[in-house]
Motif scaffolding. Structure first.
Motif, PDB file in Angstrom:
ATOM      1  N   VAL A 118      22.686  81.711  52.285  1.00  0.00           N
ATOM      2  CA  VAL A 118      22.960  80.627  51.355  1.00  0.00           C
ATOM      3  C   VAL A 118      22.607  81.137  49.959  1.00  0.00           C
ATOM      4  O   VAL A 118      21.509  81.623  49.733  1.00  0.00           O
ATOM      5  CB  VAL A 118      22.108  79.384  51.700  1.00  0.00           C
ATOM      6  N   TYR A 144      30.969  75.344  52.105  1.00  0.00           N
ATOM      7  CA  TYR A 144      29.908  74.329  52.156  1.00  0.00           C
ATOM      8  C   TYR A 144      29.078  74.431  50.889  1.00  0.00           C
ATOM      9  O   TYR A 144      28.606  75.520  50.526  1.00  0.00           O
ATOM     10  CB  TYR A 144      29.037  74.542  53.395  1.00  0.00           C
ATOM     11  N   THR A 149      27.844  78.466  50.591  1.00  0.00           N
ATOM     12  CA  THR A 149      27.747  79.294  51.784  1.00  0.00           C
ATOM     13  C   THR A 149      28.920  79.031  52.701  1.00  0.00           C
ATOM     14  O   THR A 149      29.780  78.213  52.413  1.00  0.00           O
ATOM     15  CB  THR A 149      26.435  79.040  52.532  1.00  0.00           C
ATOM     16  N   GLY A 150      28.904  79.712  53.836  1.00  0.00           N
ATOM     17  CA  GLY A 150      29.841  79.372  54.897  1.00  0.00           C
ATOM     18  C   GLY A 150      31.125  80.156  54.901  1.00  0.00           C
ATOM     19  O   GLY A 150      32.174  79.614  55.240  1.00  0.00           O
ATOM     20  N   SER A 151      31.075  81.424  54.520  1.00  0.00           N
ATOM     21  CA  SER A 151      32.315  82.203  54.521  1.00  0.00           C
ATOM     22  C   SER A 151      32.480  82.996  55.804  1.00  0.00           C
ATOM     23  O   SER A 151      33.264  83.926  55.856  1.00  0.00           O
ATOM     24  CB  SER A 151      32.352  83.133  53.307  1.00  0.00           C
ATOM     25  N   GLY A 152      31.758  82.623  56.815  1.00  0.00           N
ATOM     26  CA  GLY A 152      31.962  83.269  58.109  1.00  0.00           C
ATOM     27  C   GLY A 152      30.770  84.095  58.545  1.00  0.00           C
ATOM     28  O   GLY A 152      30.067  84.660  57.722  1.00  0.00           O
ATOM     29  N   GLY A 153      30.547  84.163  59.823  1.00  0.00           N
ATOM     30  CA  GLY A 153      29.464  84.967  60.370  1.00  0.00           C
ATOM     31  C   GLY A 153      28.109  84.406  60.000  1.00  0.00           C
ATOM     32  O   GLY A 153      27.933  83.200  59.880  1.00  0.00           O
ATOM     33  N   GLN A 171      26.172  84.316  57.121  1.00  0.00           N
ATOM     34  CA  GLN A 171      26.046  84.517  55.691  1.00  0.00           C
ATOM     35  C   GLN A 171      24.800  83.835  55.153  1.00  0.00           C
ATOM     36  O   GLN A 171      24.368  82.812  55.673  1.00  0.00           O
ATOM     37  CB  GLN A 171      27.279  83.941  54.982  1.00  0.00           C
TER      38      GLN A 171
END
Lengths: 115, 113
Positions: free
Chosen positions: B101, B32, B93-97, B99
Motif C-alpha cells: 500500500v 483501491y 494499492t491493488g494492482s495485482g499480486g 502489492q
C-alpha cells in the motif's frame, strides 16, 4: 474485538544500540505490515508478513528486519541505530492481503528517539 | 512501483467551510484508494475508501471522488468542525499480486473555530 496493540509506546535509545518493537494484530488477522512515519516523509513501507513469511519489503537497509510468529504477532528489529531512525513506527493488520484492497487497521505506534 | 502525490501539505479552513485534499497516482492498475485520518498521538484510521469501479462515494460530511482517466482522487469534507483537525493520508494499492500500500505524504488540516 481488541484493536492492534504495539509495545512499547515510547523508547529512547542511543546510536549504535539495537531495538525490538512488538505488534499484536487484531484477532484473526494474518497480515501484518510495518511503516516508518517521519515529518515530511509520510508513511514509508518497511515490510509485510503473512503466515510467518515476509511477503513484501520496502526500500530500507538490512538493519531493519522483522519476523512473525505462528499466532500472527510480529516484531521488528533495528540494529546499529542511527539518529535518522528516530520516528514513529506503525504496525497495521488486515485479514489476508492489504495489497488487494483490504482495510488496514493501525496500532497507536511506537515512538523511537535515538540520541 | 506506485507513486502517490498528495497536496496541499497543510490546509487551514474556517469552521463550517469545505476542505478538499487531492491525490494523484502513477499505476493505472491500482484499484483501491483509501483515506486515513490520524489524530495526535494515534495511528491512522480509515475514514472512507473508493474502488476503481466507482466514481464517487459519500458518507455524511465526507466524500471521495475518483477520476481513473486522469489518475487522481480527492477527499471532500463539508461543514468542517474543529474535530476534523488532523492529518489526512491518501493511499493507493491493488494492482495485482501482493502489492504494498503506497501512501501520500499527508495533509495537516486545521479547522479554525
Amino acid at each position: 474485538k481488541a484493536g492492534v496493540t504495539q509495545t512499547p509506546r515510547y523508547l529512547i535509545k542511543t546510536r549504535g544500540q539495537q531495538v525490538t518493537l512488538s505488534c499484536s494484530p487484531i484477532s484473526g488477522h494474518r497480515s501484518v505490515s510495518w511503516y516508518q512515519q517521519t515529518p515530511g516523509q509520510g508513511l514509508q513501507f518497511l515490510f509485510e508478513y503473512f503466515s510467518e513469511t515476509q511477503r513484501n519489503k520496502g526500500n530500507f537497509p538490512g538493519r531493519f528486519s522483522g519476523r512473525q510468529f505462528s499466532n500472527s504477532r510480529s516484531e521488528m528489529n533495528v540494529s546499529t541505530l542511527e539518529l535518522g531512525d528516530s520516528a514513529l513506527y506503525l504496525c497495521a493488520s488486515s485479514p489476508n492481503n492489504p495489497g488487494q484492497g483490504e482495510t488496514q487497521y493501525f496500532g497507536p505506534g511506537t515512538r523511537l528517539l535515538v540520541l | 512501483g506506485e507513486n502517490v502525490e498528495q497536496h496541499p501539505s497543510t490546509l487551514s479552513v474556517q469552521e463550517g467551510d469545505s476542505a478538499v485534499i487531492k491525490c494523484t497516482y502513477s499505476d493505472s492498475a491500482s484499484n483501491y484508494f483509501p483515506w486515513y485520518k490520524q489524530e495526535l498521538g494515534k495511528g491512522p484510521q480509515l475514514i472512507i475508501d473508493i474502488r476503481s469501479n466507482v466514481g464517487e462515494k459519500k458518507d455524511q460530511r465526507i466524500a471521495v471522488t475518483l477520476n481513473k482517466t486522469a489518475k487522481h482522487f480527492s477527499l471532500h469534507i463539508t461543514e468542517t468542525q474543529p474535530e476534523d483537525s488532523a492529518v489526512y493520508f491518501c493511499a493507493a494499492t491493488g494492482s495485482g499480486g501482493y502489492q504494498k500500500v503506497t501512501f501520500g505524504i499527508g495533509t495537516k488540516l486545521q479547522v479554525i473555530p
